[in-house]
Design a protein around this motif. Structure first.
Motif, short mmCIF file in Angstrom:
data_model
loop_
_atom_site.label_atom_id
_atom_site.label_comp_id
_atom_site.label_asym_id
_atom_site.label_seq_id
_atom_site.Cartn_x
_atom_site.Cartn_y
_atom_site.Cartn_z
N LYS A 1 65.95 -24.39 -119.99
CA LYS A 1 65.06 -24.35 -121.15
C LYS A 1 64.09 -25.52 -121.12
O LYS A 1 64.42 -26.60 -120.62
N THR A 2 62.93 -25.30 -121.70
CA THR A 2 61.95 -26.38 -121.83
C THR A 2 62.35 -27.27 -123.01
O THR A 2 63.29 -26.96 -123.75
N ALA A 3 61.61 -28.35 -123.20
CA ALA A 3 61.91 -29.29 -124.27
C ALA A 3 61.81 -28.64 -125.65
O ALA A 3 62.47 -29.07 -126.59
N ASP B 1 57.98 -37.85 -109.67
CA ASP B 1 56.98 -38.77 -110.19
C ASP B 1 57.33 -39.19 -111.62
O ASP B 1 58.41 -38.91 -112.12
N PHE B 2 56.41 -39.89 -112.29
CA PHE B 2 56.70 -40.43 -113.62
C PHE B 2 56.92 -39.34 -114.66
O PHE B 2 57.47 -39.60 -115.72
N TYR C 1 59.70 -33.73 -117.44
CA TYR C 1 59.91 -34.38 -118.73
C TYR C 1 59.73 -33.44 -119.91
O TYR C 1 60.19 -33.74 -121.02
N ARG C 2 59.08 -32.31 -119.71
CA ARG C 2 58.95 -31.32 -120.78
C ARG C 2 59.94 -30.17 -120.61
O ARG C 2 59.89 -29.20 -121.36
N GLY C 3 60.80 -30.28 -119.60
CA GLY C 3 61.75 -29.20 -119.34
C GLY C 3 61.17 -28.06 -118.55
O GLY C 3 61.81 -27.02 -118.38
N MET C 4 59.94 -28.22 -118.04
CA MET C 4 59.33 -27.19 -117.21
C MET C 4 59.92 -27.24 -115.81
O MET C 4 60.30 -28.31 -115.32
N THR C 5 59.97 -26.08 -115.14
CA THR C 5 60.50 -25.99 -113.79
C THR C 5 59.53 -25.19 -112.91
O THR C 5 58.65 -24.50 -113.43
N PRO C 6 59.70 -25.24 -111.60
CA PRO C 6 58.91 -24.36 -110.72
C PRO C 6 59.08 -22.88 -111.07
O PRO C 6 58.17 -22.08 -110.85
N LEU D 1 56.56 -45.70 -113.90
CA LEU D 1 56.95 -45.65 -115.30
C LEU D 1 58.43 -45.31 -115.42
O LEU D 1 58.91 -44.37 -114.79
N ASN D 2 59.13 -46.07 -116.24
CA ASN D 2 60.54 -45.81 -116.53
C ASN D 2 60.68 -45.66 -118.04
O ASN D 2 60.67 -46.66 -118.75
N PRO D 3 60.75 -44.41 -118.54
CA PRO D 3 60.79 -44.21 -119.99
C PRO D 3 61.86 -45.03 -120.69
O PRO D 3 61.64 -45.51 -121.81
N ASN D 4 63.03 -45.21 -120.05
CA ASN D 4 64.10 -45.97 -120.68
C ASN D 4 63.70 -47.42 -120.95
O ASN D 4 64.13 -48.03 -121.93
N ASN D 5 62.88 -47.98 -120.04
CA ASN D 5 62.46 -49.38 -120.18
C ASN D 5 61.14 -49.54 -120.92
O ASN D 5 60.91 -50.56 -121.57
#
Length: 492
Positions: A412-414, A347-348, A381-386, A189-193
């Motif tokens: 920061k998260t989204a 990943d996506f 994609y939600r701004g979450m990190t380890p 999946l490519n969100p831009n496309n």
């Protein structure tokens, strides 16, 4: 008065048709009909019925689409009652729908020729321009059933364009979903496309057709629900009789290498040197992302499988599950050690491999990944990190381990949540103390609800439901008074 009378007549017509629609559904369903003692043979029932509007409504609803006998009888009766060119085209479309949305296309040897003839009739019909979106969609399904994927994409795009100007209902959304599925069949999946198809799904109201409480709110969630979890491709693609199924998403050579790798790590007796030699021999293939919508490589695939197994509630097979987790975790260590470039895979959802051992607070695996270059501050994609993930586990040792590589603590998260927000919400006193000491300005940072970390902790303390939510996420039964400590530390 004339206008009102016409409105009343129209209302009465709709009401009568609606009542007849429900009665016909009752009568055509053998189980229900027998229960109400109104059962009659469908052939006799429909032979005497002459309300074309109701028959068209039942056909359009698709309620009896899977019932070959009733759907055939409905189409035959609609054909007999047709009076206008519009009625004729509706019958043609109903026949196409019956072939291209059921297993009849696979079971009927003559399906390709029958569908071809019906499509020619539809394309040459004087009402074609009014039903162009639906007919182009049928052409796309026909091309798919013939394994002509490129032609299918072209027809789907034509259907989308037509649906934007001359189509109502959810056709645009359904076509958008089909095209998104086809476009990501063999690529990540490519969100831009691919974002445009998600917007078509929203505009087309496709989500309104699915009885789900938690509807997807992002493109990534849509892919996870419909393409991965829902296996939309399985229902969408079915080749005609005599056509080979070509829906394999990875080439046979790579599939063989990965299958062999999985076999080696689970074999008994287990030979680690043999696994290491195999990894060294096939490093490029194992590190490379798979051509699927998820886009994960062998390492990501293993980590996701472990995560799924860890969440399993199957107590009966718990021993076997633990055995599988042990074998996969052992393989993960070897992949990280001998194919460190696997850690570069996203990943996506833009997740990196470190997020998974962070969720489990797996100290040894986190330590190895950090030494091999993994970063704990990479955003998904939600701004979450380890880092967000490890804070929720309350593991001080793992948190300190991640801090040892000097990550960015201002991420920061989204929705604007800082690490301090996360620590405050989920009751991690140690993380709050450490973050305030290292980045004191975080105390004044606001999220998208204009709340600072202090207000998050206060909400948990005041709202028992919110406390229960926080406790369920961290899977720890902390007393509400625990958050009082955090409030005291953030106030000064």
């Amino acid at each position: 008065m004339k206008i009102q009378q016409e409105k009343i007549h129209l209302y009465q017509t709709y009401k009568r048709n609606g009542d007849e629609f429900l009665m016909m559904l009752l009568a055509l369903n053998p189980i229900t009909a027998k229960a109400f003692d109104v059962f009659r043979q469908p052939e006799i029932l429909l032979k005497e019925y002459d309300n074309l509007a109701v028959i068209k409504g039942i056909l359009a609803s698709g309620i009896f689409l899977a019932n070959k006998q009733i759907s055939r009888l409905l189409i035959e009766r609609a054909e007999q009652l047709s009076q206008t060119p519009d009625d004729e085209l509706f019958v043609i479309q109903s026949k196409l729908h019956r072939y291209l949305y059921t297993d009849q296309r696979r079971n009927d040897k003559n399906a390709p020729n029958r569908v071809k003839a019906l499509l020619e009739q539809a394309n040459n019909h004087p009402c074609f321009k009014y039903e162009q979106a639906q007919i182009c969609n049928y052409q796309a399904r026909d091309a798919l059933s013939r394994n002509d994927f490129q032609a299918a994409k072209q027809f789907y795009r034509q259907a989308l364009e037509a649906s934007k100007t001359g189509c109502y209902g959810d056709w645009r959304g359904r076509v958008g979903l089909d095209l998104l599925t086809l476009e990501t069949l063999d690529k990540k999946l490519n969100p831009n496309n691919h974002e445009t198809y998600y917007r078509d799904m929203l505009a087309g109201g496709v989500f309104d057709c699915f009885m789900k409480v938690d509807l997807p709110t992002t493109l990534e969630d849509t892919v996870e629900q419909f393409l991965i979890g829902g296996n939309h491709w399985e229902t969408m693609y079915m080749p005609y009789h005599g056509f080979e199924n070509q829906s394999i998403q990875i080439d046979k050579n790579r599939a063989h290498i990965i299958k062999t790798f999985f076999k080696l790590i689970s074999d008994e007796p287990y030979f680690e040197n043999k696994v290491i030699d195999w990894i060294k021999q096939h490093k490029k293939v194992l590190a490379k992302p798979l051509p699927t919508v998820e886009g994960g490589n062998a390492l990501m695939l293993l980590l996701k499988l472990i995560s799924k197994l860890k969440k399993s509630n199957d107590l009966i097979h718990r021993q076997e599950i633990n055995k599988m987790i042990f074998a996969m975790r052992r393989a993960v260590f070897l992949l990280v050690q001998y194919v460190p470039e696997s850690l570069d895979n996203r990943d996506f959802k833009q997740q990196n491999p470190l997020i998974f051992p962070a969720e489990w607070a797996d100290f040894d695996l986190i330590d190895l990944m950090l030494k091999q270059g993994a970063r704990p501050d990479t955003l998904d994609y939600r701004g979450m990190t380890p880092l967000h993930a490890i804070i929720k586990t309350h593991s001080q040792s793992c948190f300190n381990l991640m801090l040892s590589v000097n990550p960015d603590l201002t991420v920061k998260t989204a929705d604007g949540q800082t690490l301090l927000h996360t620590a405050s919400k989920f009751g991690n006193v140690y993380a709050v103390e450490t973050l305030v000491k290292r980045e004191p300005q975080l105390k004044n940072e606001k999220d998208f609800r204009d709340e600072i970390a202090l207000e998050q902790a206060e909400r948990v303390l005041k709202d028992r439901d919110y406390w229960q939510y926080a406790s369920s996420v961290i899977q720890k039964d902390l007393p509400q008074s625990h958050w009082q400590q955090i409030i005291d530390k953030l106030k000064f």
